[in-house]
Design a protein around this motif. Structure first.
Motif, PDB file in Angstrom:
ATOM      1  N   ILE A 300       0.835  -1.199   0.000  1.00  0.00           N
ATOM      2  CA  ILE A 300       0.000   0.000   0.000  1.00  0.00           C
ATOM      3  C   ILE A 300       0.876   1.257   0.000  1.00  0.00           C
ATOM      4  N   LYS A 301       1.931   1.255   0.806  1.00  0.00           N
ATOM      5  CA  LYS A 301       2.834   2.407   0.849  1.00  0.00           C
ATOM      6  C   LYS A 301       3.507   2.619  -0.512  1.00  0.00           C
ATOM      7  N   THR A 302       3.926   1.524  -1.145  1.00  0.00           N
ATOM      8  CA  THR A 302       4.565   1.633  -2.463  1.00  0.00           C
ATOM      9  C   THR A 302       3.590   2.214  -3.481  1.00  0.00           C
ATOM     10  N   PHE A 303       2.348   1.743  -3.423  1.00  0.00           N
ATOM     11  CA  PHE A 303       1.356   2.251  -4.368  1.00  0.00           C
ATOM     12  C   PHE A 303       1.074   3.736  -4.124  1.00  0.00           C
ATOM     13  N   ILE A 304       0.994   4.126  -2.879  1.00  0.00           N
ATOM     14  CA  ILE A 304       0.755   5.541  -2.565  1.00  0.00           C
ATOM     15  C   ILE A 304       1.883   6.404  -3.125  1.00  0.00           C
ATOM     16  N   ASN A 305       3.114   5.932  -2.997  1.00  0.00           N
ATOM     17  CA  ASN A 305       4.252   6.680  -3.564  1.00  0.00           C
ATOM     18  C   ASN A 305       4.141   6.790  -5.081  1.00  0.00           C
ATOM     19  N   ASP A 306       3.746   5.691  -5.715  1.00  0.00           N
ATOM     20  CA  ASP A 306       3.574   5.710  -7.176  1.00  0.00           C
ATOM     21  C   ASP A 306       2.455   6.672  -7.580  1.00  0.00           C
ATOM     22  N   TYR A 307       1.366   6.633  -6.834  1.00  0.00           N
ATOM     23  CA  TYR A 307       0.231   7.523  -7.102  1.00  0.00           C
ATOM     24  C   TYR A 307       0.653   8.984  -6.950  1.00  0.00           C
ATOM     25  N   ASN A 308       1.354   9.285  -5.857  1.00  0.00           N
ATOM     26  CA  ASN A 308       1.788  10.665  -5.613  1.00  0.00           C
ATOM     27  C   ASN A 308       2.732  11.159  -6.704  1.00  0.00           C
ATOM     28  N   ASP A 309       3.575  10.264  -7.186  1.00  0.00           N
ATOM     29  CA  ASP A 309       4.523  10.628  -8.237  1.00  0.00           C
ATOM     30  C   ASP A 309       3.787  11.012  -9.523  1.00  0.00           C
ATOM     31  N   VAL A 310       2.801  10.217  -9.911  1.00  0.00           N
ATOM     32  CA  VAL A 310       2.027  10.513 -11.125  1.00  0.00           C
ATOM     33  C   VAL A 310       1.220  11.792 -10.941  1.00  0.00           C
ATOM     34  N   LEU A 311       0.593  11.935  -9.789  1.00  0.00           N
ATOM     35  CA  LEU A 311      -0.212  13.134  -9.518  1.00  0.00           C
ATOM     36  C   LEU A 311       0.647  14.392  -9.592  1.00  0.00           C
ATOM     37  N   LYS A 312       1.834  14.345  -8.999  1.00  0.00           N
ATOM     38  CA  LYS A 312       2.727  15.507  -9.015  1.00  0.00           C
ATOM     39  C   LYS A 312       3.202  15.821 -10.432  1.00  0.00           C
ATOM     40  N   THR A 313       3.484  14.788 -11.224  1.00  0.00           N
ATOM     41  CA  THR A 313       3.912  14.997 -12.611  1.00  0.00           C
ATOM     42  C   THR A 313       2.849  15.765 -13.390  1.00  0.00           C
ATOM     43  N   LEU A 314       1.604  15.351 -13.240  1.00  0.00           N
ATOM     44  CA  LEU A 314       0.503  16.024 -13.933  1.00  0.00           C
ATOM     45  C   LEU A 314       0.320  17.448 -13.414  1.00  0.00           C
ATOM     46  N   GLN A 315       0.371  17.606 -12.096  1.00  0.00           N
ATOM     47  CA  GLN A 315       0.184  18.939 -11.506  1.00  0.00           C
ATOM     48  C   GLN A 315       1.311  19.888 -11.898  1.00  0.00           C
ATOM     49  N   ASP A 316       2.524  19.367 -11.969  1.00  0.00           N
ATOM     50  CA  ASP A 316       3.658  20.215 -12.382  1.00  0.00           C
ATOM     51  C   ASP A 316       3.475  20.703 -13.812  1.00  0.00           C
ATOM     52  N   LYS A 317       2.938  19.864 -14.679  1.00  0.00           N
ATOM     53  CA  LYS A 317       2.749  20.260 -16.068  1.00  0.00           C
ATOM     54  C   LYS A 317       1.655  21.318 -16.225  1.00  0.00           C
ATOM     55  N   VAL A 318       0.547  21.123 -15.555  1.00  0.00           N
ATOM     56  CA  VAL A 318      -0.539  22.095 -15.716  1.00  0.00           C
ATOM     57  C   VAL A 318      -0.228  23.405 -14.992  1.00  0.00           C
ATOM     58  N   GLY A 319       0.710  23.364 -14.053  1.00  0.00           N
ATOM     59  CA  GLY A 319       1.057  24.584 -13.321  1.00  0.00           C
ATOM     60  C   GLY A 319       2.378  25.199 -13.728  1.00  0.00           C
ATOM     61  N   GLU A 320       3.015  24.637 -14.745  1.00  0.00           N
ATOM     62  CA  GLU A 320       4.334  25.099 -15.178  1.00  0.00           C
ATOM     63  C   GLU A 320       4.248  26.504 -15.790  1.00  0.00           C
ATOM     64  N   LYS A 321       5.177  27.369 -15.404  1.00  0.00           N
ATOM     65  CA  LYS A 321       5.169  28.759 -15.858  1.00  0.00           C
ATOM     66  C   LYS A 321       5.396  28.857 -17.366  1.00  0.00           C
ATOM     67  N   ARG A 322       4.616  29.735 -17.985  1.00  0.00           N
ATOM     68  CA  ARG A 322       4.723  29.945 -19.432  1.00  0.00           C
ATOM     69  C   ARG A 322       5.477  31.238 -19.700  1.00  0.00           C
ATOM     70  N   TYR A 323       6.528  31.150 -20.518  1.00  0.00           N
ATOM     71  CA  TYR A 323       7.312  32.324 -20.907  1.00  0.00           C
ATOM     72  C   TYR A 323       6.927  32.673 -22.351  1.00  0.00           C
ATOM     73  N   ARG A 324       5.946  33.538 -22.486  1.00  0.00           N
ATOM     74  CA  ARG A 324       5.388  33.816 -23.802  1.00  0.00           C
ATOM     75  C   ARG A 324       6.329  34.606 -24.696  1.00  0.00           C
ATOM     76  N   ASP A 325       7.331  35.266 -24.116  1.00  0.00           N
ATOM     77  CA  ASP A 325       8.290  36.015 -24.924  1.00  0.00           C
ATOM     78  C   ASP A 325       9.363  35.105 -25.523  1.00  0.00           C
ATOM     79  N   PHE A 326       9.392  33.841 -25.071  1.00  0.00           N
ATOM     80  CA  PHE A 326      10.404  32.907 -25.571  1.00  0.00           C
ATOM     81  C   PHE A 326       9.748  31.938 -26.543  1.00  0.00           C
ATOM     82  N   LEU A 327       9.812  32.319 -27.823  1.00  0.00           N
ATOM     83  CA  LEU A 327       9.260  31.467 -28.870  1.00  0.00           C
ATOM     84  C   LEU A 327      10.357  30.568 -29.429  1.00  0.00           C
TER      85      LEU A 327
END
Length: 528
Positions: A300-327
């Protein structure tokens, strides 16, 4: 091909002028290339996330929701632990099993006589089992037929339990024949160099195991190998008592009640000669099966770690800063930059390309919703993750899970392991109401929906992390369209550049003619 005259008459740097004119004209094409690069980067991000979600769903979630993970059992052997080994599968019932072993299952054995010429036995230096049989005819009793050397068994053949063994004495040694028997039949052959004898032993045990030699061409097995076809030691079943029931097994390895048993030796015998068949004269060994709480908690602990890792990966992507001046950099911009400058620029240009992406945002919402769901487990005390000591600690961590109370989790597993299993893995009754479907089972289904959407948009596969992306996806079609527009613009730019050079060439030619005419007039008036 347009004739290009580079300012010979006008003195102008035509190439430089055309280049400046084309710089402005190339802006729309460069924007299309930047747009294409942006879409390709976005698609690469989808591919990377797809790979991670595939691994999470198909490996970690799938394995975790299986009964063998969440219903793990352990065994404790009481008594003589040398009698047998035991392991419990997930389906093993909790309880105790008593076993007495009166005898082990045995193989059938056939032993031949000394194959060597008398009286050299037991001299081991005379006959060499590694040399060709044809070179040792005088050392065998009786001597054998020398083969043709074709290697296709033209000299002798015989069958062991229906499998034919061919022998060519000009090619084969005794070791070759023995190896052939071991590899192709259901018996093991052994040559003892001290006694000169060959022994056959069945690979299987139990009363049905037997050795039969048939179709012995030129009597090789009987005369040369001295195997007379008679079994010296018949195979026997294992005799044992399980929970008071006298029984037999053909093999020393068998399964009962979800337990895998391997018999190693007889139980301690307390009787006297003649009482060997009496189960009451043997000391029992007991197997206790219980829930492997520690192993389940670790899973259960291993699965929770795996779940948290995937959740953080998705959250980091949707919250990643956008630099619109850098095309994305154009080809001309790259020429004026160093490699490390290009890397730094592109790092920022790639950042935030999927900021607030709807697919990832929906996946995050789905994951968090599932982990807070209520499941009808059949036990009102254990219907949510929080009821077994699992939950979030800090709201700012956006749904990250912890084992908040390990003692509570262990108690739930030990009190009602079936309810804990159902909480995670119940498949439900198949109706639209998923209240009886386990949390991880729902997660497995929901992730399939996410993977389908990603595949439809980016061209990834829902079955593998293949690097090949489908061109008929939304982004694939978008890239094809942009590529076609770029090709159109490139063709237009070539025509435009040729037209500029055509005009400048005409100008140069006109100036050249005027210069020539002026020179002629000057020469006329000067009297030359």
């Amino acid at each position: 091909m347009v004739l290009r005259i580079n300012g010979m008459a006008s003195g102008l740097d035509i190439d430089s002028i055309v280049k400046q004119l084309m710089t402005a004209a190339k802006v729309p094409a460069d924007k299309l290339k930047q747009q294409k690069q942006t879409v390709e980067w976005q698609r690469d991000i989808y591919k990377d996330i797809n790979k991670k979600l595939l691994d999470f769903r198909n490996n970690k979630v799938f394995n975790f929701k299986s009964e063998k993970t969440l219903a793990a059992k352990q065994v404790a052997i009481s008594g003589d632990n040398q009698v047998f080994t035991a392991t419990a599968r997930a389906d093993a019932p909790i309880g105790t099993t008593s076993i007495k072993v009166m005898s082990l299952a045995t193989s059938a054995k056939m032993t031949g006589g000394d194959i060597r010429v008398a009286p050299v036995a037991p001299d081991t230096t005379v006959f060499d089992p590694a040399s060709k049989l044809s070179d040792q005819t005088a050392k065998l009793d009786p001597s054998l037929i020398v083969g043709t050397g074709t290697g296709v068994g033209t000299d002798y053949s015989f069958k062991i339990n229906g499998t034919q063994i061919d022998v060519d004495t000009s090619v084969d040694s005794l070791n070759d024949v023995i190896s052939r028997i071991n590899k192709t039949t259901n018996v093991n052959a052994f040559y003892d160099s001290f006694t000169g004898q060959i022994s056959l032993t069945t690979k299987a045990t139990g009363k049905t195991a037997d050795i039969k030699i048939t179709d012995d061409t030129n009597n090789f097995a009987g005369s040369i190998l001295k195997l007379n076809g008679l079994v010296n030691t018949p195979a026997e079943n294992a005799k044992l008592e399980i929970n008071g029931i006298s029984t037999e097994r053909e093999s020393n390895s068998f399964s009962i009640n979800g337990m895998d048993i391997v018999l190693k030796q007889k139980s301690v015998f307390t009787g006297v000669a003649g009482q060997e068949a009496d189960p009451t004269k043997y000391v029992a060994t007991s197997i206790g099966v219980s829930t492997d709480t520690s192993k389940i908690v670790d899973s259960i602990k291993t699965f929770i770690n795996d779940y948290n890792d995937v959740l953080k990966t998705l959250q980091d992507k949707v919250g990643e800063k956008r630099y619109r001046d850098f095309l994305p950099l154009t080809d001309d911009q790259r020429k004026d930059m160093k490699e490390d400058e290009i890397t730094q620029w592109e790092t920022k240009a790639k950042s935030g390309l999927l900021y607030n992406d709807s697919i990832f945002s929906s996946a995050i919402a789905s994951l968090r919703s599932v982990t807070s769901a209520v499941v009808n487990t059949g036990n009102s005390d254990y219907r949510t993750l929080s009821s077994i000591g699992i939950g979030s600690i800090n709201y700012a961590e956006h749904g990250k899970l912890y084992v908040t109370d390990e003692d509570k989790l262990k108690k739930a597993i030990e009190t009602d392991p079936d309810a804990v299993l159902a909480l995670f893995s119940a498949t439900g009754n198949g109706d639209a109401d998923e209240t009886d479907v386990g949390i991880v089972q729902r997660m497995y289904s929901n992730l399939k929906v996410t993977l389908d959407i990603i595949a439809s948009k980016s061209g990834t596969s829902i079955f593998s992390d293949s690097a090949v992306l489908k061109s008929d996806s939304m982004m694939g079609k978008q890239l094809t369209q942009i590529s076609n527009q770029i090709d159109t613009w490139n063709s237009r730019l070539i025509d435009m550049e040729n037209n500029y050079y055509k005009r400048f060439t005409a100008m140069e030619q006109a100036i050249s003619r005027m210069n020539s005419q002026s020179q002629n007039l000057a020469n006329t008036f000067s009297g030359n």
